[in-house]
Design a protein around this motif. Sequence first.
Motif, PDB file in Angstrom:
ATOM      1  N   GLN A 138     -13.963  43.886  20.496  1.00 56.42           N
ATOM      2  CA  GLN A 138     -15.124  44.869  20.632  1.00 56.42           C
ATOM      3  C   GLN A 138     -16.235  44.201  19.716  1.00 56.42           C
ATOM      4  N   GLN A 139     -17.535  44.507  20.209  1.00 59.94           N
ATOM      5  CA  GLN A 139     -18.744  44.099  19.454  1.00 59.94           C
ATOM      6  C   GLN A 139     -19.455  45.354  19.449  1.00 59.94           C
ATOM      7  N   ASN A 140     -19.909  45.815  18.086  1.00 61.35           N
ATOM      8  CA  ASN A 140     -20.858  46.978  17.917  1.00 61.35           C
ATOM      9  C   ASN A 140     -22.202  46.555  17.640  1.00 61.35           C
ATOM     10  N   ILE A 141     -23.176  46.646  18.459  1.00 65.89           N
ATOM     11  CA  ILE A 141     -24.487  46.177  18.155  1.00 65.89           C
ATOM     12  C   ILE A 141     -25.249  47.442  17.773  1.00 65.89           C
ATOM     13  N   VAL A 142     -26.341  47.159  16.662  1.00 66.68           N
ATOM     14  CA  VAL A 142     -27.017  48.429  16.339  1.00 66.68           C
ATOM     15  C   VAL A 142     -28.266  47.880  15.765  1.00 66.68           C
ATOM     16  N   HIS A 143     -29.278  48.673  16.596  1.00 64.35           N
ATOM     17  CA  HIS A 143     -30.612  48.322  16.426  1.00 64.35           C
ATOM     18  C   HIS A 143     -31.359  49.457  15.610  1.00 64.35           C
ATOM     19  N   TYR A 144     -31.901  48.967  14.446  1.00 62.17           N
ATOM     20  CA  TYR A 144     -32.383  50.189  13.486  1.00 62.17           C
ATOM     21  C   TYR A 144     -34.096  49.695  13.277  1.00 62.17           C
ATOM     22  N   LYS A 145     -34.695  50.972  13.878  1.00 61.35           N
ATOM     23  CA  LYS A 145     -36.214  50.834  13.860  1.00 61.35           C
ATOM     24  C   LYS A 145     -36.729  51.603  12.865  1.00 61.35           C
ATOM     25  N   TYR A 146     -37.534  51.105  12.030  1.00 63.72           N
ATOM     26  CA  TYR A 146     -38.249  51.707  10.491  1.00 63.72           C
ATOM     27  C   TYR A 146     -39.353  51.426  11.128  1.00 63.72           C
ATOM     28  N   HIS A 147     -40.479  52.698  11.298  1.00 61.24           N
ATOM     29  CA  HIS A 147     -42.008  52.644  11.827  1.00 61.24           C
ATOM     30  C   HIS A 147     -41.857  51.715  12.796  1.00 61.24           C
ATOM     31  N   GLU A 148     -42.448  50.651  12.783  1.00 61.92           N
ATOM     32  CA  GLU A 148     -42.713  49.624  14.128  1.00 61.92           C
ATOM     33  C   GLU A 148     -42.000  48.650  13.835  1.00 61.92           C
ATOM     34  N   ARG A 149     -41.001  48.574  13.085  1.00 64.47           N
ATOM     35  CA  ARG A 149     -40.198  47.250  12.998  1.00 64.47           C
ATOM     36  C   ARG A 149     -38.765  47.562  13.297  1.00 64.47           C
ATOM     37  N   THR A 150     -37.990  46.589  13.865  1.00 62.28           N
ATOM     38  CA  THR A 150     -36.676  46.690  14.363  1.00 62.28           C
ATOM     39  C   THR A 150     -35.883  45.488  13.927  1.00 62.28           C
ATOM     40  N   LYS A 151     -34.861  46.008  13.400  1.00 64.25           N
ATOM     41  CA  LYS A 151     -33.839  44.876  12.875  1.00 64.25           C
ATOM     42  C   LYS A 151     -32.488  45.207  13.706  1.00 64.25           C
ATOM     43  N   SER A 152     -31.852  44.168  14.155  1.00 60.66           N
ATOM     44  CA  SER A 152     -30.503  44.211  14.630  1.00 60.66           C
ATOM     45  C   SER A 152     -29.414  43.728  13.981  1.00 60.66           C
ATOM     46  N   ILE A 153     -28.021  44.254  13.925  1.00 63.12           N
ATOM     47  CA  ILE A 153     -26.712  43.460  13.609  1.00 63.12           C
ATOM     48  C   ILE A 153     -25.763  43.798  14.623  1.00 63.12           C
ATOM     49  N   THR A 154     -24.992  42.878  14.680  1.00 61.60           N
ATOM     50  CA  THR A 154     -23.784  42.843  15.219  1.00 61.60           C
ATOM     51  C   THR A 154     -22.497  43.004  14.408  1.00 61.60           C
ATOM     52  N   LEU A 155     -21.783  44.184  14.723  1.00 63.78           N
ATOM     53  CA  LEU A 155     -20.525  44.267  14.039  1.00 63.78           C
ATOM     54  C   LEU A 155     -19.040  44.050  14.762  1.00 63.78           C
ATOM     55  N   VAL A 156     -18.222  43.364  14.291  1.00 66.56           N
ATOM     56  CA  VAL A 156     -17.034  42.940  14.868  1.00 66.56           C
ATOM     57  C   VAL A 156     -15.998  43.319  14.016  1.00 66.56           C
ATOM     58  N   PRO A 157     -14.555  43.331  14.494  1.00 69.48           N
ATOM     59  CA  PRO A 157     -13.670  43.746  13.682  1.00 69.48           C
ATOM     60  C   PRO A 157     -13.388  42.851  12.032  1.00 69.48           C
ATOM     61  N   SER A 158     -13.803  41.490  12.200  1.00 68.62           N
ATOM     62  CA  SER A 158     -13.810  40.904  10.942  1.00 68.62           C
ATOM     63  C   SER A 158     -14.960  41.101  10.046  1.00 68.62           C
ATOM     64  N   LYS A 159     -16.067  42.049  10.535  1.00 65.67           N
ATOM     65  CA  LYS A 159     -17.286  42.266   9.906  1.00 65.67           C
ATOM     66  C   LYS A 159     -17.636  43.661  10.226  1.00 65.67           C
ATOM     67  N   LYS A 160     -17.097  44.673   9.596  1.00 61.83           N
ATOM     68  CA  LYS A 160     -17.115  46.131   9.795  1.00 61.83           C
ATOM     69  C   LYS A 160     -18.522  46.703   9.332  1.00 61.83           C
ATOM     70  N   HIS A 161     -19.222  45.946   8.527  1.00 68.45           N
ATOM     71  CA  HIS A 161     -20.340  46.586   7.820  1.00 68.45           C
ATOM     72  C   HIS A 161     -21.542  45.661   7.441  1.00 68.45           C
ATOM     73  N   GLU A 162     -22.642  46.042   7.571  1.00 66.62           N
ATOM     74  CA  GLU A 162     -23.636  45.422   7.096  1.00 66.62           C
ATOM     75  C   GLU A 162     -25.027  45.912   6.810  1.00 66.62           C
ATOM     76  N   LYS A 163     -25.791  45.602   5.816  1.00 65.72           N
ATOM     77  CA  LYS A 163     -26.972  46.266   5.358  1.00 65.72           C
ATOM     78  C   LYS A 163     -28.331  45.770   6.098  1.00 65.72           C
ATOM     79  N   ILE A 164     -28.980  46.616   6.276  1.00 63.04           N
ATOM     80  CA  ILE A 164     -30.366  46.095   6.992  1.00 63.04           C
ATOM     81  C   ILE A 164     -31.533  46.838   5.922  1.00 63.04           C
ATOM     82  N   SER A 165     -32.318  45.644   5.676  1.00 62.09           N
ATOM     83  CA  SER A 165     -33.372  46.087   4.633  1.00 62.09           C
ATOM     84  C   SER A 165     -34.741  45.902   5.281  1.00 62.09           C
ATOM     85  N   PHE A 166     -35.890  46.606   5.048  1.00 60.16           N
ATOM     86  CA  PHE A 166     -37.055  46.476   5.341  1.00 60.16           C
ATOM     87  C   PHE A 166     -37.763  46.329   4.043  1.00 60.16           C
ATOM     88  N   ASP A 167     -38.595  45.148   3.872  1.00 58.26           N
ATOM     89  CA  ASP A 167     -39.687  44.922   2.712  1.00 58.26           C
ATOM     90  C   ASP A 167     -40.848  45.825   2.744  1.00 58.26           C
TER      91      ASP A 167
END
Length: 167
Positions: A138-167
């Motif tokens: 299983q792959q869980n893709i997450v797109h996070y839009k903050y104002h007009e910018r979007t960042k994406s991460i892909t989580l898998v069983p060996s990587k269950k969490h990740e941080k997203i930061s906007f400067d």
Amino acid sequence: MINRLFILLILTSCSFAAFGHKYYVSIAELEYNATKNRIEGSLKMTAHDFEEVLNEKFGKKMEIENIVDTSDAGIYMKTYLTDHFKLYSEGEQAIPNYVGKEVNLRQDLFFYFTFTGIVNPKKVKIINTILFAQFPHQQNIVHYKYHERTKSITLVPSKKHEKISFD
């Protein structure tokens, strides 16, 4: 004889394609709503993949489109989502609010939700373990839009969490 074998091979391949698939992916779309100070989101996956979760829990075949949110299965479904999809901001867990679900004709399942109690929407940590127990690829893709910018991460069983930061 070769024609019959060829036709049998094609029919067998088609039946496997109709009932199973190689790729197990969910896609979450998150967007910060500054007016309401919350993150609004949707989570898309294949309905029959999520039905595996319900089938394991209740020991019977269940069809997601027939589940009422206030039923035992509906309550379990919401609990499963909040246990397996979490959002943190500045170390504080955001409060998940389930809005609803829908299944389209292609058997795409959509869950809708919001997160409130966001301390800093520019820096979030996302945990998404949806379907990891059922499907090891299983792959869980997450797109996070903050104002007009979007960042994406892909989580898998060996990587269950990740941080997203906007400067």
